[in-house]
Enzyme design. Structure first.
Site, mmCIF file in Angstrom:
data_model
loop_
_atom_site.group_PDB
_atom_site.id
_atom_site.type_symbol
_atom_site.label_atom_id
_atom_site.label_comp_id
_atom_site.label_asym_id
_atom_site.label_seq_id
_atom_site.Cartn_x
_atom_site.Cartn_y
_atom_site.Cartn_z
ATOM 1 N N THR A 98 2.540 8.830 12.299
ATOM 2 C CA THR A 98 3.085 7.529 12.404
ATOM 3 C C THR A 98 4.407 7.582 12.686
ATOM 4 O O THR A 98 5.114 8.851 12.441
ATOM 5 C CB THR A 98 2.871 6.871 11.070
ATOM 6 O OG1 THR A 98 3.270 7.947 9.982
ATOM 7 C CG2 THR A 98 1.260 6.399 10.897
ATOM 8 N N MET B 124 4.151 7.326 4.973
ATOM 9 C CA MET B 124 3.161 7.414 5.880
ATOM 10 C C MET B 124 3.027 9.027 6.673
ATOM 11 O O MET B 124 2.059 9.447 6.739
ATOM 12 C CB MET B 124 3.350 6.415 6.943
ATOM 13 C CG MET B 124 3.250 5.173 6.448
ATOM 14 S SD MET B 124 3.271 3.882 7.902
ATOM 15 C CE MET B 124 4.819 3.918 8.292
ATOM 16 N N HIS B 125 4.427 9.650 6.689
ATOM 17 C CA HIS B 125 4.272 10.943 7.195
ATOM 18 C C HIS B 125 3.633 11.978 6.233
ATOM 19 O O HIS B 125 3.017 12.794 6.873
ATOM 20 C CB HIS B 125 5.744 11.164 7.444
ATOM 21 C CG HIS B 125 6.277 10.912 8.890
ATOM 22 N ND1 HIS B 125 7.533 11.385 9.138
ATOM 23 C CD2 HIS B 125 5.815 10.269 9.678
ATOM 24 C CE1 HIS B 125 8.083 10.862 10.433
ATOM 25 N NE2 HIS B 125 6.998 10.003 10.749
ATOM 26 N N ALA B 126 3.635 11.819 5.102
ATOM 27 C CA ALA B 126 3.182 12.654 4.140
ATOM 28 C C ALA B 126 1.594 12.561 4.134
ATOM 29 O O ALA B 126 0.964 13.735 4.286
ATOM 30 C CB ALA B 126 3.560 12.422 2.803
ATOM 31 N N PHE C 40 0.998 13.493 8.789
ATOM 32 C CA PHE C 40 1.206 14.953 9.159
ATOM 33 C C PHE C 40 0.513 16.045 8.627
ATOM 34 O O PHE C 40 0.436 17.143 9.104
ATOM 35 C CB PHE C 40 2.795 15.170 9.063
ATOM 36 C CG PHE C 40 3.622 14.830 10.011
ATOM 37 C CD1 PHE C 40 3.728 15.530 11.092
ATOM 38 C CD2 PHE C 40 4.624 13.884 9.892
ATOM 39 C CE1 PHE C 40 4.507 15.556 12.223
ATOM 40 C CE2 PHE C 40 5.615 13.544 10.931
ATOM 41 C CZ PHE C 40 5.626 14.636 11.965
#
Length: 255
Positions: free
Chosen positions: A143, A235-237, A240
């Site tokens: 994201t 969102m990255h957590a 990714f």
């Protein structure tokens, strides 16, 4: 034109281009203006210099040749997949927003991913007809970050912003111009002339008045952005951590 103040390890050049006008030029040719360690350090040093120098009234932020800014490096993205870093480790995205004086992003070249988002945080944005502008985060399967989920809808409108963020398509400046974006879109060889003329008009005003008015105009954005950044990091957590993201970064980076 002007006087070189500091070559910032030769990848960020800080130059006085007129009375009260300071230009920050990104020119990391080896990395094509991705956010290399040298470019990151140079940008932060340059904006810190501007912050502490009261003779300046306006900043012109630009790139070199056909590149404005190209976002994170492949190594940086791989570290994000491993959970070893966050894009917030270096706050490049809000340098222009938090700069006390107006910033003109003269995006004479390609603006890619976080590099495009960084440019949109300027007070004035100028694009070139020939250049590519994209928020290509989702091409790699993760994201958007760098405040892109906030600044694109804010500056370009929700319909186009959702399209750019969700599809990760590439757009020429002339295509965005046809979509009705609210920025000047000029031939590449005209972008800097326009930027300098605009800067000269701004520099005619008293610095105290410029700082006071900018504080008022962007105050709400400065307050709202940290919450958006928190949400992007969350969102990255999630995104990714997907195995396919690492594979996409390995195979698709630079395409």
């Amino acid at each position: 034109m002007g006087i070189r103040i500091n070559n910032m390890e030769q990848v960020v050049e800080l130059t006085e281009v007129g009375e009260g006008i300071i230009q920050i030029k990104m020119q990391d040719k080896e990395s094509k203006n991705t956010f290399s360690q040298a470019l990151t350090a140079g940008l932060m040093e340059a904006f810190n210099h501007v912050k502490n120098e009261t003779k300046y009234k306006v900043v012109v932020l630009t790139g070199y040749d056909t590149y404005f800014a190209s976002g994170g490096t492949q190594d940086q993205l791989m570290k994000l997949t491993e959970g070893n870093s966050k894009f917030t480790d270096f706050d490049l995205y809000s340098l222009s927003l938090n700069c006390p004086i107006p910033v003109i992003a003269a995006m004479q070249g390609h603006g890619i991913g976080g590099g495009f988002a960084m440019g949109l945080f300027a007070d004035f944005v100028i694009l070139s007809q020939e250049s590519i502008y994209t928020t290509n985060f989702m091409n790699y399967g993760f994201t958007p970050g760098m405040g892109a989920t906030y600044i694109l809808p804010k500056k370009m409108g929700i319909v186009l912003a959702e399209e750019m963020l969700l599809t990760a398509k590439k757009y020429r400046g002339e295509e965005l111009q046809a979509r009705g974006i609210p920025f000047p879109v000029l031939r590449r060889d005209k972008v800097m002339d326009y930027a300098y003329e605009l800067a000269a008009t701004i520099a005619e005003k008293p610095r105290v008045s410029l700082v006071t008015l900018k504080d008022h105009l962007v105050g709400e954005m400065r307050q709202e952005l940290p919450k958006i950044i928190e949400e992007e990091v969350k969102m990255h957590a999630i995104t990714f951590a997907q195995p396919e993201v690492k594979d996409r970064i390995k195979t698709l980076f630079g395409n």
